[in-house]
Design an enzyme around this catalytic site. Structure first.
Site: not given
Ligand code: GCU
Length: 403
Positions: A243, A384
């Site tokens: 992420s 995610h």
């Molecule tokens: C949020 C953000 C993302 C990022 C994510 C994370 O969802 O919008 O850009 O990658 O956090 O780091 O878990």
């Protein structure tokens, strides 16, 4: 199938507009890149462009940086590993900005390759080992075991599912990890805290040193330590990140050619996703919800995603010809899985130009069907996250290049 065709098809599905992707293999003066020497020049142009417009400038290795090994146990994890903990004093001062490295080295391998990655919730969250130091850096109150923005013992082991030490050590790799907040706390404070405090000259300018670049810089400083540790193989280091920390791992790999392989687990917008593919998180969201992540110049590209003069295929191209793996999850629309695949595909010509097999896939593979040569890609079921399925693919990929 050409990348333009795929973009058109995907745009039709998502209702996006389309502008040609900026060319990677053409110099600023319009000359096509036809030799490796020219590519090395083009690389510098791309680094310059991306630093100026998006990530900001980063300092080099601080002159007075110092390392202190404050813990070493050769019988950690029931005798399977040696644990070390090291403080990196960025400016050499005990009361200055600092990060703690947590290292596990499998005891059955001499000088193993290294998987290096920043963690979200502190070194103590990565495993249940009670000897791991708890960071005193700022932490988000919403995170497990955090009280008054500080970590407590209750956070121990709360992130182990994302760091399967058994698998990593079992494949013969050492793990080196550090908490992102030791380098720069993840909130907008006008770039004052963390390592930013050391570099006032890199602030108050459009190409300021911002947070994703600071985390990437922190990975390079961990790399500086790894080069000094005789128990680690500094010639075989993988930068891994999930992420926002995947965004940082990619940028670290683009800048620091000592990082031999880069793995992006669902890094999405500002990571492996192509902004030109309008889907999921966009520049406006990045710049308003996380204004500290990228430089202030980047804000002028809000609502211009599909016609940017640069894009993330340039970041992946900067890693070439070193192996890179990009992974998506089916329910992670924010990170735009097709956009992540398209970035890999758009960097493929550079990988092939440099004599590798690139990404062996014409179209996006179905869920659960990893594809890899020098570039790897998979999309798995689920949300995610970082799962054992993801790690299985990364370890197989790393084995195929390092063994
Ligand atoms: C949020 C953000 C993302 C990022 C994510 C994370 O969802 O919008 O850009 O990658 O956090 O780091 O878990």
């Amino acid at each position: 199938m050409s990348i333009t065709f795929m973009m058109d098809a995907l745009h039709a599905q998502t209702g996006g507009t389309n502008c040609a992707l900026p060319a990677v293999m053409v110099m600023n003066n319009g000359t096509a890149v036809t030799s490796v020497a020219q590519w090395r020049e083009r690389r510098q142009e791309l680094l310059h462009l991306l630093r100026l417009q998006m990530y900001g400038q980063s300092p080099g290795r601080p002159e007075n940086m110092a390392f202190k090994v404050f813990d070493e146990d050769k019988h950690a994890l029931n005798g399977k590993a040696t644990r070390k903990q090291i403080t990196v004093f960025f400016n050499g001062q005990a009361d200055g900005p600092q990060m703690d490295l947590l290292i596990y080295i499998p005891n059955n391998i001499k000088r193993p390759p290294v998987i290096l990655g920043l963690n979200f919730y502190g070194n103590h969250a990565v495993c249940t080992d009670k000897a791991v130091k708890i960071t005193t850096s700022w932490m988000d109150n919403n995170d497990a075991g955090v009280v008054n923005n500080r970590a407590t013992d209750a956070g121990r082991g709360t992130d182990t599912s994302r760091w399967p030490l058994d698998m990593i050590l079992g494949h013969g790799y050492a793990l080196v990890t550090a908490y992102r907040g030791d380098i720069d706390p993840d909130y907008d404070d006008g770039f004052k805290n963390g390592v930013h405090a050391l570099y006032p000259e890199l602030q108050n300018r459009g190409d300021n040193f911002a947070t994703i670049a600071a985390w990437a810089w922190g990975l390079s400083r961990a790399m500086d330590y790894i080069e000094t540790d005789k128990d680690l193989d500094a010639k075989h280091v993988v930068a891994f990140g999930w992420s926002r920390l995947g965004k940082a791992a990619l940028w670290a790999g683009a800048n620091d050619e000592r990082l031999g392989i880069v793995i992006s687990n669902e890094s999405g917008a500002g990571g492996a996703k192509l902004f030109h593919h309008i889907n999921g998180e966009n520049i406006r969201r990045l710049c308003t919800v996380f204004p500290h992540w990228f430089n202030t110049n980047f804000r002028k590209y809000m609502d211009k995603d599909s016609c940017l003069p640069f894009d993330q295929h340039m970041v992946i191209s900067l890693i070439a010809p070193r192996p890179v793996y990009i992974a998506s999850a089916a329910d992670d629309n924010n990170a735009d899985p097709p956009g992540e695949f398209l970035t890999a595909k758009a960097a493929d010509p550079v990988y092939r130009f440099l004599g590798t097999k690139g990404l062996p896939a014409e179209i996006m593979p179905p869920i659960g069907h990893p594809v890899y040569a020098q570039i790897g890609y998979h999309i798995r079921t689920g949300k995610h996250d970082v799962t054992r399925y993801d790690w299985q693919q990364y370890l197989t990929f790393i084995d195929s290049h390092f063994k």
